[in-house]
Design a protein around this motif. Structure first.
Motif, short mmCIF file in Angstrom:
data_model
loop_
_atom_site.label_atom_id
_atom_site.label_comp_id
_atom_site.label_asym_id
_atom_site.label_seq_id
_atom_site.Cartn_x
_atom_site.Cartn_y
_atom_site.Cartn_z
N ASN A 51 0.84 -1.20 0.00
CA ASN A 51 0.00 0.00 0.00
C ASN A 51 0.87 1.25 0.00
N ILE A 52 0.90 1.97 -1.10
CA ILE A 52 1.73 3.16 -1.24
C ILE A 52 1.29 4.26 -0.27
N LYS A 53 0.06 4.19 0.22
CA LYS A 53 -0.45 5.22 1.13
C LYS A 53 0.23 5.19 2.50
N GLN A 54 0.98 4.12 2.79
CA GLN A 54 1.67 4.02 4.08
C GLN A 54 3.05 4.68 4.06
N ALA A 55 3.36 5.39 2.98
CA ALA A 55 4.71 5.92 2.79
C ALA A 55 5.13 6.89 3.90
N ASP A 56 4.24 7.75 4.34
CA ASP A 56 4.61 8.72 5.38
C ASP A 56 4.99 8.03 6.68
N PHE A 57 4.23 7.01 7.04
CA PHE A 57 4.55 6.25 8.25
C PHE A 57 5.90 5.56 8.10
N GLY A 58 6.14 4.98 6.93
CA GLY A 58 7.42 4.33 6.69
C GLY A 58 8.59 5.29 6.73
N ARG A 59 8.38 6.50 6.24
CA ARG A 59 9.45 7.51 6.28
C ARG A 59 9.85 7.83 7.72
N ARG A 60 8.89 7.89 8.61
CA ARG A 60 9.22 8.13 10.02
C ARG A 60 10.03 6.97 10.60
N GLU A 61 9.68 5.75 10.20
CA GLU A 61 10.43 4.59 10.66
C GLU A 61 11.89 4.65 10.19
N ILE A 62 12.09 5.06 8.96
CA ILE A 62 13.44 5.17 8.42
C ILE A 62 14.23 6.25 9.15
N GLU A 63 13.59 7.37 9.43
CA GLU A 63 14.27 8.46 10.14
C GLU A 63 14.68 8.05 11.55
N ILE A 64 13.83 7.24 12.19
CA ILE A 64 14.18 6.74 13.52
C ILE A 64 15.39 5.79 13.42
N ALA A 65 15.39 4.94 12.41
CA ALA A 65 16.49 4.00 12.22
C ALA A 65 17.81 4.73 11.98
N GLU A 66 17.76 5.83 11.27
CA GLU A 66 18.98 6.58 10.97
C GLU A 66 19.70 7.03 12.24
N GLN A 67 18.95 7.29 13.28
CA GLN A 67 19.55 7.75 14.54
C GLN A 67 20.38 6.66 15.21
N GLU A 68 20.05 5.39 14.92
CA GLU A 68 20.76 4.27 15.53
C GLU A 68 21.74 3.60 14.57
N MET A 69 22.01 4.26 13.44
CA MET A 69 22.94 3.70 12.45
C MET A 69 24.03 4.73 12.15
N PRO A 70 24.84 5.05 13.16
CA PRO A 70 25.80 6.16 13.02
C PRO A 70 26.87 5.90 11.96
N ALA A 71 27.35 4.67 11.85
CA ALA A 71 28.43 4.39 10.90
C ALA A 71 27.96 4.57 9.47
#
Length: 606
Positions: free
Chosen positions: A185-205
């Protein structure tokens, strides 16, 4: 609970007060509130409908067991009241009928309903008609079907609130009009973007690598086709590869591990992603083919997890290897396949074995599994680990992590192993080394961590105790012989998402998680920080193979250079405010090392 029974309970209290000689007020204290009146008006219809459904529906009891009762018929206050069975002692007739209060205050017996026998799955109840889409969603946890029935993973394991139309039958486009993807479902993109942004904080390298190398574009011109778990952490890797100049097309390596919202965010961002949670086996290979077989685009790098993508290209499109510069593989199973190809002389491009790099093996396999095994088991079964007898098959890095976690929680842990060195390590760590046949009747949990096939077979499954939990922490879904359980005499009962009860004719049941597929990524999540280490290693391996001068790597399987392993580790140290000690010139000369590393030889085992 009916209003009649509630009223009977209140009347009992009144009678006790009268017998104690207490004066009652002139007006009855059981004056109904507006809420009670509404409930009373609706109760007869609801009670009649509920009784009929309970008497005729074969799914009533399983639904109750799974905690899926019809919550819509109960108000919060009613849900807290004692059950009718608890009030039978106050029944004035003592004959099993419910009591109620008449308008004049007298207590009378309610007419008894004729009881009907309910048949359940273990009584070989047959379902000749498939439920409708709406019905299937509401009964997904209660209907027990024989393993010989058609078995749709997509319908079973996706969120029941989602549209059940197969993504392959949908025409989807992102906001820019691009439709080169296939997701839930392409409509879930905004929610997925927040998940990716959260992951970025824990992937420093990975973020540091993106910042340092994006100006140089070391992957400019690279066309990477990937087959890994599509999670928020993988999305950070894909966007890093894109920032470094690569074009990416991606499929999932596991039919249950895809995060649909993340896939939507990637599709919205312009990535060609073909994956959704709950794919069928046919969907799985279809998605891989859509990644590879596209007009006007041919991959020159492969990033694989398990070897399925590599296998598919060898099988269907072997000519593609003429332009592929290298393969990066991160799993035990996939690496084993590569070594087999190399030994047979069929490996026609260089391959990088990321799985056996120190950073990946120690952190992703050991430390990650040490945390995620408990998470996966707890989310799916709510099991208490203290005192449970557990057998862990395999004492490699994954097995070591699982055993350490379970031991710390108070479990009694047994280990099976084929390698005498790993076996001796298990003994030194305080675990009892056994053969599976010796403990299979008594253990409460069986966990496979070998990457092999047929580790747990039907003979073992037949001998397990009632309620035994069976799961897999290895990449391959062949470790548990699930196919042997799909026979007419056994009943499959779906009790939760990715939790099946397999019921034997004598009513014994075992609990199978994720149909024998990878537990932590199918049923829970894994620590983002650990995946940062793996993803950084993968990115560096791709850069190394893509930019290596011709002749440096031959058609063989290679380990990641030690210097790169150390670099990955150093990128993660600032997270802990850690400070490395530096060698003096005299110390470096004494040890025969470069002050900047590498500090250990390739044969060193950490």
């Amino acid at each position: 609970m009916s209003v009649q029974v509630v009223a009977a309970k209140m009347a009992e209290v009144e009678l006790k007060d009268v017998s104690a000689g207490k004066a009652l007020p002139a007006e009855s204290p059981v004056t109904p509130t507006s809420e009670d009146k509404t409930l009373a008006r609706n109760e007869p219809q609801k009670e009649a409908g509920s009784s009929a459904a309970a008497a005729t529906s074969p799914t009533a009891e399983p639904s109750a067991k799974a905690g899926e009762g019809n919550r819509g018929l109960l108000t919060p206050s009613a849900a807290k009241m004692p059950q009718a069975s608890a009030l039978k002692h106050s029944d004035p007739q003592q004959n099993g009928g419910d009591a109620f209060v008449n308008r004049d205050g007298t207590v009378a017996e309610a007419p008894r309903m004729k009881k009907k026998k309910i048949q359940f799955a273990d009584q070989k109840q047959e379902f000749n008609k498939r439920p409708s889409k709406i019905g299937r969603r509401s009964l997904s946890r209660s209907i027990s079907q024989s393993s010989t029935d058609s078995y749709s993973s997509a319908a079973s394991y996706t969120d029941s609130s989602d549209d059940e139309t197969s993504p392959r039958d949908k025409q989807q486009k992102n906001s820019k009009g691009n439709g080169d993807f296939c997701i839930k479902n392409i409509k879930q993109a905004d929610f997925g973007r927040r998940e990716i942004e959260i992951a970025e904080q824990e992937m420093p390298a990975l973020m540091a690598l993106r910042k340092r190398a994006q100006g140089e574009k070391p992957l400019a011109g690279a066309k990477v086709v990937g087959c890994t778990h599509i999670t928020a952490q993988t999305a950070v890797l894909m966007e890093t590869l894109s920032a470094l100049g690569a074009q990416c097309r991606w499929a999932a390596c596991n039919i249950y591990s895809t995060q649909n919202e993340v896939a939507a965010a990637l599709a919205e961002g312009g990535f060609s992603v073909f994956a959704w949670k709950g794919e069928s086996e046919d969907d799985f290979w279809w998605c891989i083919d859509r990644c590879v077989n596209v007009e006007g685009w041919q991959p020159n790098m492969i990033l694989d997890d398990g070897g399925d993508l590599t296998h598919w290209i060898y099988k269907k499109y072997p000519n593609m290897f003429k332009k592929i510069k290298g393969i990066v593989e991160e799993s035990v199973t996939g690496v084993h396949r590569l070594y087999q190809l190399s030994k047979a002389g069929k490996l026609c491009v260089p391959a990088m074995n990321v799985n056996d790099s120190v950073t990946k093996q120690k952190f992703d396999n050991l430390y990650c599994c040490r945390e995620s095994i408990l998470d996966g088991l707890k989310r799916t079964t709510d099991v208490m680990f203290g005192g449970k007898q557990v057998v862990v098959c395999g004492y490699g890095e994954v097995g070591k992590g699982c055993c350490a976690a379970l031991k710390a929680m108070g479990s009694i842990v047994y280990v099976t192993e084929i390698d005498p060195i790993c076996a001796l390590q298990a003994c030194m760590d305080g675990f009892r080394l056994v053969k599976l046949n010796e403990v299979i009747r008594q253990v409460d949990i069986v966990i496979t961590c070998t990457g092999n096939k047929n580790v747990v077979v039907r003979e073992h499954l037949d001998r397990m105790k009632n309620g035994c939990i069976v799961c897999n922490m290895g990449h391959s879904n062949t470790e548990i012989d699930v196919a042997s359980l799909r026979t007419p005499e056994l009943t499959w009962e779906r009790v939760r998402s990715q939790v099946d009860h397999i019921i034997w004719p004598d009513a014994k049941r075992i609990v199978l998680l994720a149909e024998g597929r990878l537990l932590n990524l199918s049923c829970s999540t894994v620590p983002t920080f650990v995946l940062s280490i793996t993803a950084t290693t993968q990115a560096l391996a791709l850069i190394e193979l893509y930019n290596a001068p011709e002749g440096r790597y031959k058609q063989d399987v290679y380990l990641l250079p030690k210097k790169m392993d150390e670099y990955v580790a150093s990128l993660h140290l600032p997270t802990f405010d850690a400070h490395l000690t530096e060698l003096t010139d005299e110390q470096a000369k004494y040890l025969g090392l470069n002050k900047n590393g590498p500090f250990k030889p390739n044969y060193y085992r950490y």
